[in-house]
Design a protein around this motif. Sequence first.
Motif, PDB file in Angstrom:
ATOM      1  N   LEU A  68      13.527  10.525 -15.185  1.00 19.73           N
ATOM      2  CA  LEU A  68      12.763  10.917 -16.366  1.00 19.73           C
ATOM      3  C   LEU A  68      11.404  10.218 -16.392  1.00 19.73           C
ATOM      4  CD1 LEU A  68      15.583  10.864 -19.066  1.00 19.73           C
ATOM      5  CD2 LEU A  68      14.652  12.834 -17.820  1.00 19.73           C
ATOM      6  N   SER A  69      11.411   8.917 -16.124  1.00 22.49           N
ATOM      7  CA  SER A  69      10.156   8.168 -16.055  1.00 22.49           C
ATOM      8  C   SER A  69      10.371   6.956 -15.164  1.00 22.49           C
ATOM      9  CB  SER A  69       9.699   7.728 -17.448  1.00 22.49           C
ATOM     10  OG  SER A  69      10.589   6.782 -18.000  1.00 22.49           O
ATOM     11  N   GLU A  70       9.286   6.468 -14.646  1.00 16.52           N
ATOM     12  CA  GLU A  70       9.349   5.305 -13.766  1.00 16.52           C
ATOM     13  C   GLU A  70       8.454   4.231 -14.367  1.00 16.52           C
ATOM     14  OE1 GLU A  70       9.794   4.867  -9.044  1.00 16.52           O
ATOM     15  OE2 GLU A  70       8.057   6.031  -9.700  1.00 16.52           O
ATOM     16  N   GLU A  71       9.083   3.194 -14.868  1.00 18.25           N
ATOM     17  CA  GLU A  71       8.329   2.154 -15.561  1.00 18.25           C
ATOM     18  C   GLU A  71       7.702   1.160 -14.600  1.00 18.25           C
ATOM     19  OE1 GLU A  71       7.978   2.922 -18.636  1.00 18.25           O
ATOM     20  OE2 GLU A  71       9.500   4.466 -18.392  1.00 18.25           O
ATOM     21  N   ARG A  72       8.349   0.967 -13.458  1.00 16.82           N
ATOM     22  CA  ARG A  72       7.827   0.029 -12.476  1.00 16.82           C
ATOM     23  C   ARG A  72       8.211   0.505 -11.105  1.00 16.82           C
ATOM     24  NH1 ARG A  72       9.449  -5.983 -10.982  1.00 16.82           N
ATOM     25  NH2 ARG A  72       7.554  -6.493  -9.857  1.00 16.82           N
ATOM     26  N   ARG A  73       7.216   0.639 -10.270  1.00 16.71           N
ATOM     27  CA  ARG A  73       7.477   1.029  -8.879  1.00 16.71           C
ATOM     28  C   ARG A  73       7.752  -0.210  -8.068  1.00 16.71           C
ATOM     29  NH1 ARG A  73       3.938   6.198  -7.264  1.00 16.71           N
ATOM     30  NH2 ARG A  73       4.427   7.366  -9.136  1.00 16.71           N
ATOM     31  N   PRO A  74       8.405  -0.035  -6.918  1.00 11.43           N
ATOM     32  CA  PRO A  74       8.639  -1.209  -6.075  1.00 11.43           C
ATOM     33  C   PRO A  74       7.316  -1.918  -5.816  1.00 11.43           C
ATOM     34  CG  PRO A  74       9.754   0.717  -5.180  1.00 11.43           C
ATOM     35  CD  PRO A  74       8.907   1.191  -6.324  1.00 11.43           C
ATOM     36  N   GLY A  75       7.342  -3.205  -5.978  1.00 15.84           N
ATOM     37  CA  GLY A  75       6.098  -3.950  -5.858  1.00 15.84           C
ATOM     38  C   GLY A  75       6.227  -5.154  -4.960  1.00 15.84           C
ATOM     39  N   PRO A  76       5.327  -6.060  -5.122  1.00 16.87           N
ATOM     40  CA  PRO A  76       5.298  -7.252  -4.255  1.00 16.87           C
ATOM     41  C   PRO A  76       6.574  -8.057  -4.331  1.00 16.87           C
ATOM     42  CG  PRO A  76       3.296  -7.092  -5.572  1.00 16.87           C
ATOM     43  CD  PRO A  76       4.243  -6.044  -6.081  1.00 16.87           C
ATOM     44  N   LEU A  77       6.956  -8.620  -3.199  1.00 14.92           N
ATOM     45  CA  LEU A  77       8.108  -9.527  -3.166  1.00 14.92           C
ATOM     46  C   LEU A  77       7.699 -10.875  -3.703  1.00 14.92           C
ATOM     47  CD1 LEU A  77       9.588  -8.737   0.351  1.00 14.92           C
ATOM     48  CD2 LEU A  77      10.495  -8.063  -1.837  1.00 14.92           C
ATOM     49  N   GLN A 131      -0.359  -7.208  -0.270  1.00 10.84           N
ATOM     50  CA  GLN A 131       0.519  -6.274  -0.972  1.00 10.84           C
ATOM     51  C   GLN A 131      -0.229  -5.534  -2.068  1.00 10.84           C
ATOM     52  OE1 GLN A 131       4.999  -7.437  -1.248  1.00 10.84           O
ATOM     53  NE2 GLN A 131       3.801  -9.300  -1.529  1.00 10.84           N
ATOM     54  N   GLN A 132      -1.218  -6.187  -2.649  1.00 12.34           N
ATOM     55  CA  GLN A 132      -2.038  -5.526  -3.669  1.00 12.34           C
ATOM     56  C   GLN A 132      -3.036  -4.574  -3.042  1.00 12.34           C
ATOM     57  OE1 GLN A 132      -3.768  -8.759  -5.857  1.00 12.34           O
ATOM     58  NE2 GLN A 132      -1.864  -9.224  -6.938  1.00 12.34           N
ATOM     59  N   ASP A 133      -3.587  -4.952  -1.877  1.00  8.50           N
ATOM     60  CA  ASP A 133      -4.578  -4.109  -1.205  1.00  8.50           C
ATOM     61  C   ASP A 133      -4.503  -4.364   0.293  1.00  8.50           C
ATOM     62  OD1 ASP A 133      -6.704  -2.663  -0.253  1.00  8.50           O
ATOM     63  OD2 ASP A 133      -8.225  -3.677  -1.464  1.00  8.50           O
ATOM     64  N   ALA A 134      -3.756  -3.524   0.991  1.00  3.19           N
ATOM     65  CA  ALA A 134      -3.546  -3.695   2.425  1.00  3.19           C
ATOM     66  C   ALA A 134      -4.786  -3.375   3.243  1.00  3.19           C
ATOM     67  CB  ALA A 134      -2.373  -2.839   2.893  1.00  3.19           C
ATOM     68  N   THR A 135      -5.833  -2.856   2.599  1.00  2.00           N
ATOM     69  CA  THR A 135      -7.053  -2.505   3.330  1.00  2.00           C
ATOM     70  C   THR A 135      -8.046  -3.664   3.391  1.00  2.00           C
ATOM     71  OG1 THR A 135      -8.209  -1.634   1.381  1.00  2.00           O
ATOM     72  CG2 THR A 135      -6.810  -0.095   2.627  1.00  2.00           C
ATOM     73  N   LEU A 136      -7.704  -4.798   2.802  1.00  2.92           N
ATOM     74  CA  LEU A 136      -8.625  -5.941   2.818  1.00  2.92           C
ATOM     75  C   LEU A 136      -8.972  -6.342   4.243  1.00  2.92           C
ATOM     76  CD1 LEU A 136      -7.201  -8.377   0.103  1.00  2.92           C
ATOM     77  CD2 LEU A 136      -9.364  -7.140   0.021  1.00  2.92           C
ATOM     78  N   GLY A 177       3.979  -3.506   8.710  1.00  8.54           N
ATOM     79  CA  GLY A 177       3.170  -2.296   8.686  1.00  8.54           C
ATOM     80  C   GLY A 177       2.385  -2.198   7.397  1.00  8.54           C
ATOM     81  N   ARG A 178       1.612  -1.145   7.303  1.00 12.56           N
ATOM     82  CA  ARG A 178       0.863  -0.838   6.079  1.00 12.56           C
ATOM     83  C   ARG A 178       1.244   0.561   5.656  1.00 12.56           C
ATOM     84  NH1 ARG A 178      -5.338  -2.450   6.987  1.00 12.56           N
ATOM     85  NH2 ARG A 178      -4.972  -2.650   9.189  1.00 12.56           N
ATOM     86  N   ARG A 179       1.162   0.818   4.366  1.00 16.51           N
ATOM     87  CA  ARG A 179       1.598   2.100   3.855  1.00 16.51           C
ATOM     88  C   ARG A 179       0.591   2.624   2.845  1.00 16.51           C
ATOM     89  NH1 ARG A 179       7.682   2.422   2.453  1.00 16.51           N
ATOM     90  NH2 ARG A 179       7.531   1.874   4.618  1.00 16.51           N
ATOM     91  N   LEU A 180       0.370   3.909   2.910  1.00 15.42           N
ATOM     92  CA  LEU A 180      -0.473   4.595   1.947  1.00 15.42           C
ATOM     93  C   LEU A 180       0.434   5.150   0.854  1.00 15.42           C
ATOM     94  CD1 LEU A 180      -3.312   5.743   1.309  1.00 15.42           C
ATOM     95  CD2 LEU A 180      -2.653   7.753   2.627  1.00 15.42           C
ATOM     96  N   VAL A 181       0.135   4.840  -0.398  1.00 17.38           N
ATOM     97  CA  VAL A 181       0.943   5.313  -1.521  1.00 17.38           C
ATOM     98  C   VAL A 181       0.245   6.508  -2.142  1.00 17.38           C
ATOM     99  CG1 VAL A 181       1.968   4.706  -3.748  1.00 17.38           C
ATOM    100  CG2 VAL A 181       1.794   2.977  -1.936  1.00 17.38           C
ATOM    101  N   LEU A 182       0.948   7.623  -2.194  1.00 13.86           N
ATOM    102  CA  LEU A 182       0.395   8.857  -2.752  1.00 13.86           C
ATOM    103  C   LEU A 182       1.003   9.134  -4.113  1.00 13.86           C
ATOM    104  CD1 LEU A 182       0.658  11.085   0.447  1.00 13.86           C
ATOM    105  CD2 LEU A 182      -1.336   9.808  -0.355  1.00 13.86           C
TER     106      LEU A 182
END
Length: 149
Positions: free
Chosen positions: A140-149, A16-21, A52-57
């Motif tokens: 207005l702002s995003e303090e935390r994006r969806p992250g690891p479960l 989840q931190q790095d899907a390219t490992l 799946g894997r996802r690229l975050v832009l």
Amino acid sequence: MTDLDDTDRAILRALQQDATLEASALGRRVGLSQPAAWRRVRRLRDEGVIVGRRLVLDREALGFGVTVFLGVKLAARARLEEFERAVTAIREVQTVEHVLGLYDYRLRVVARDIADFERVLRRRITALPGVGTIEANVLLSEERRPGPL
């Protein structure tokens, strides 16, 4: 639900931190050999835990400076499938969530600016089949994006 052990959970956290490992780096991180790490990842995919894997832009770097959350209440007798099919075809709509509560759907919409959002809202979203009322909330702002479960 799949039974996961501590190693499975460590693999999922790392991916989840790095899907390219690669399996070798993943194995080193979680204390497994490359083949053992690869087998675990394959099993997690086969069991549907990894889907799946996802690229975050970075939306702002790509020129999308406005994010708006829309609450959409469908009109009486609207057909959910028809609305869902039409709304998912709008590229500015990033997420479509069918929810319980005041609204039937929650949409995350990105636009270049407010004028661009207004164009999307007027020409595309209000024209969707079954749309009743819409409420908009500008991010207005995003303090935390969806992250690891």
